[in-house]
Design a protein around this motif. Structure first.
Motif, PDB file in Angstrom:
ATOM      1  N   ASP A  53     -12.200   4.699   9.605  1.00 50.07           N
ATOM      2  CA  ASP A  53     -11.876   3.642  10.553  1.00 50.07           C
ATOM      3  C   ASP A  53     -10.513   3.071  10.189  1.00 50.07           C
ATOM      4  N   THR A  54      -9.578   3.105  11.142  1.00 50.73           N
ATOM      5  CA  THR A  54      -8.213   2.675  10.824  1.00 50.73           C
ATOM      6  C   THR A  54      -8.126   1.211  10.455  1.00 50.73           C
ATOM      7  N   SER A  55      -9.055   0.381  10.939  1.00 49.17           N
ATOM      8  CA  SER A  55      -9.003  -1.031  10.565  1.00 49.17           C
ATOM      9  C   SER A  55      -9.262  -1.214   9.070  1.00 49.17           C
ATOM     10  N   ILE A  56     -10.029  -0.322   8.478  1.00 52.78           N
ATOM     11  CA  ILE A  56     -10.296  -0.391   7.043  1.00 52.78           C
ATOM     12  C   ILE A  56      -9.012  -0.135   6.250  1.00 52.78           C
ATOM     13  N   LEU A  57      -8.158   0.731   6.781  1.00 54.11           N
ATOM     14  CA  LEU A  57      -6.909   1.040   6.094  1.00 54.11           C
ATOM     15  C   LEU A  57      -6.034  -0.203   5.916  1.00 54.11           C
ATOM     16  N   TYR A  58      -6.202  -1.159   6.799  1.00 57.58           N
ATOM     17  CA  TYR A  58      -5.350  -2.348   6.770  1.00 57.58           C
ATOM     18  C   TYR A  58      -6.022  -3.548   6.109  1.00 57.58           C
ATOM     19  N   THR A  59      -7.060  -3.299   5.325  1.00 54.77           N
ATOM     20  CA  THR A  59      -7.710  -4.361   4.574  1.00 54.77           C
ATOM     21  C   THR A  59      -6.679  -4.992   3.648  1.00 54.77           C
ATOM     22  N   HIS A  60      -6.587  -6.292   3.682  1.00 55.94           N
ATOM     23  CA  HIS A  60      -5.654  -7.071   2.852  1.00 55.94           C
ATOM     24  C   HIS A  60      -4.192  -6.802   3.191  1.00 55.94           C
ATOM     25  N   LYS A  61      -3.913  -6.350   4.424  1.00 58.09           N
ATOM     26  CA  LYS A  61      -2.533  -6.037   4.799  1.00 58.09           C
ATOM     27  C   LYS A  61      -1.595  -7.234   4.619  1.00 58.09           C
ATOM     28  N   PRO A  62      -1.993  -8.450   5.023  1.00 55.89           N
ATOM     29  CA  PRO A  62      -1.065  -9.580   4.824  1.00 55.89           C
ATOM     30  C   PRO A  62      -0.693  -9.774   3.345  1.00 55.89           C
ATOM     31  N   LEU A  63      -1.671  -9.615   2.452  1.00 55.19           N
ATOM     32  CA  LEU A  63      -1.380  -9.758   1.021  1.00 55.19           C
ATOM     33  C   LEU A  63      -0.478  -8.637   0.530  1.00 55.19           C
ATOM     34  N   VAL A  64      -0.733  -7.431   0.996  1.00 56.77           N
ATOM     35  CA  VAL A  64       0.085  -6.287   0.577  1.00 56.77           C
ATOM     36  C   VAL A  64       1.522  -6.476   1.056  1.00 56.77           C
TER      37      VAL A  64
ATOM     38  N   LYS B   6       3.100  -9.289   1.832  1.00 59.17           N
ATOM     39  CA  LYS B   6       3.746 -10.369   1.066  1.00 59.17           C
ATOM     40  C   LYS B   6       4.104  -9.884  -0.336  1.00 59.17           C
ATOM     41  N   SER B   7       3.209  -9.096  -0.917  1.00 59.67           N
ATOM     42  CA  SER B   7       3.466  -8.558  -2.259  1.00 59.67           C
ATOM     43  C   SER B   7       4.670  -7.627  -2.253  1.00 59.67           C
ATOM     44  N   LYS B   8       4.818  -6.849  -1.180  1.00 57.57           N
ATOM     45  CA  LYS B   8       5.977  -5.960  -1.062  1.00 57.57           C
ATOM     46  C   LYS B   8       7.285  -6.752  -1.096  1.00 57.57           C
ATOM     47  N   LEU B   9       7.208  -7.997  -0.589  1.00 57.56           N
ATOM     48  CA  LEU B   9       8.396  -8.855  -0.561  1.00 57.56           C
ATOM     49  C   LEU B   9       8.590  -9.616  -1.876  1.00 57.56           C
ATOM     50  N   GLY B  10       7.701  -9.374  -2.840  1.00 56.15           N
ATOM     51  CA  GLY B  10       7.842  -9.998  -4.153  1.00 56.15           C
ATOM     52  C   GLY B  10       7.108 -11.317  -4.312  1.00 56.15           C
ATOM     53  N   ASP B  11       6.219 -11.644  -3.388  1.00 60.24           N
ATOM     54  CA  ASP B  11       5.462 -12.900  -3.468  1.00 60.24           C
ATOM     55  C   ASP B  11       4.453 -12.805  -4.620  1.00 60.24           C
ATOM     56  N   ARG B  12       4.709 -13.534  -5.698  1.00 60.37           N
ATOM     57  CA  ARG B  12       3.853 -13.472  -6.894  1.00 60.37           C
ATOM     58  C   ARG B  12       2.450 -14.001  -6.626  1.00 60.37           C
ATOM     59  N   ASN B  13       2.311 -14.999  -5.752  1.00 65.99           N
ATOM     60  CA  ASN B  13       0.974 -15.522  -5.430  1.00 65.99           C
ATOM     61  C   ASN B  13       0.142 -14.466  -4.708  1.00 65.99           C
ATOM     62  N   ALA B  14       0.758 -13.741  -3.792  1.00 64.60           N
ATOM     63  CA  ALA B  14       0.044 -12.670  -3.089  1.00 64.60           C
ATOM     64  C   ALA B  14      -0.333 -11.560  -4.065  1.00 64.60           C
ATOM     65  N   GLN B  15       0.586 -11.232  -4.983  1.00 63.46           N
ATOM     66  CA  GLN B  15       0.284 -10.213  -5.988  1.00 63.46           C
ATOM     67  C   GLN B  15      -0.891 -10.658  -6.859  1.00 63.46           C
ATOM     68  N   TYR B  16      -0.910 -11.927  -7.225  1.00 57.32           N
ATOM     69  CA  TYR B  16      -2.009 -12.436  -8.042  1.00 57.32           C
ATOM     70  C   TYR B  16      -3.327 -12.366  -7.268  1.00 57.32           C
ATOM     71  N   GLU B  17      -3.295 -12.669  -5.963  1.00 57.49           N
ATOM     72  CA  GLU B  17      -4.519 -12.585  -5.160  1.00 57.49           C
ATOM     73  C   GLU B  17      -5.028 -11.141  -5.107  1.00 57.49           C
ATOM     74  N   LEU B  18      -4.111 -10.190  -4.909  1.00 56.01           N
ATOM     75  CA  LEU B  18      -4.514  -8.774  -4.921  1.00 56.01           C
ATOM     76  C   LEU B  18      -5.093  -8.389  -6.281  1.00 56.01           C
ATOM     77  N   TYR B  19      -4.436  -8.842  -7.324  1.00 53.26           N
ATOM     78  CA  TYR B  19      -4.918  -8.580  -8.678  1.00 53.26           C
ATOM     79  C   TYR B  19      -6.344  -9.097  -8.832  1.00 53.26           C
ATOM     80  N   GLU B  20      -6.577 -10.345  -8.433  1.00 55.58           N
ATOM     81  CA  GLU B  20      -7.912 -10.941  -8.554  1.00 55.58           C
ATOM     82  C   GLU B  20      -8.957 -10.185  -7.737  1.00 55.58           C
ATOM     83  N   LEU B  21      -8.558  -9.674  -6.577  1.00 55.53           N
ATOM     84  CA  LEU B  21      -9.493  -8.928  -5.724  1.00 55.53           C
ATOM     85  C   LEU B  21      -9.919  -7.599  -6.342  1.00 55.53           C
ATOM     86  N   TYR B  22      -9.006  -6.963  -7.077  1.00 62.19           N
ATOM     87  CA  TYR B  22      -9.251  -5.590  -7.519  1.00 62.19           C
ATOM     88  C   TYR B  22      -9.407  -5.391  -9.025  1.00 62.19           C
TER      89      TYR B  22
END
Length: 179
Positions: free
Chosen positions: A2-13, A15-31
């Protein structure tokens, strides 16, 4: 998938691509817990697994620009963790058990499998397997990779992966029977 699954956490990803440390920390905490469990199944040493996970997150965040949503972020990260775990094991010179030069015959009949197997004994049995067998069992049964993927990860042929898996499974059954 399902393509919608591929975009799970897309906003965090993104933001993280742009260097947002808070978004990176949220991704870290999730995984972090799931990735630690993946690494621990392979490394068996808490500190080594922790190091692999930290290195994996660093690599993932440094290479986020290459993440293209062809898989979920979690599966992309999991591949990094598995590859780093394997590389760490190789550095420690823990060999994969070579079997190509050995002759073997596998007889799979219903009487070889015990009627009731306690999962705790299976987990204990996996830990008692030689490290090469553990890798194959973990990658195939636990992580769900097929033999072609395992061959790429470990740098072996698909037929070697299959034969090692069958030998590992046979050895695991022997071990579990004695527990």
């Amino acid at each position: 998938m399902d393509t919608s699954i591929l975009y799970t956490h897309k906003p965090l990803v993104e933001k993280s691509k742009l260097g947002d440390r808070n978004a990176q920390y949220e991704l870290y905490e999730l995984y972090v817990d799931a990735m630690y469990n993946v690494s621990m199944r392979m490394m068996h040493i808490k500190e080594d697994a922790e190091d692999v996970v930290q290195d994996s997150f660093i690599e993932a965040f440094n290479n986020l620009s290459s993440f293209r949503y062809e898989s979920t972020f979690g599966s992309w990260l999991k591949r990094i963790v598995i590859n780093k775990s394997i590389n760490q094991l190789k550095k420690k010179k823990i060999p994969i058990v070579p079997i190509e030069s050995q002759m073997y015959h596998i007889k799979e009949t219903p009487e070889e499998v015990p009627p009731k197997i306690d999962i705790k004994n299976i987990i204990k049995g996996i830990r008692l397997l030689p490290s090469g067998y553990q890798q194959i069992i973990n990658l195939y049964l636990v992580e769900g990779y097929d033999h072609m993927e395992i061959s790429e990860i470990l740098g072996i042929t698909a037929s070697t992966s299959k034969s090692q898996y069958h030998r590992a499974k046979k050895k695991l059954i022997e071990i579990v029977r004695t527990l």
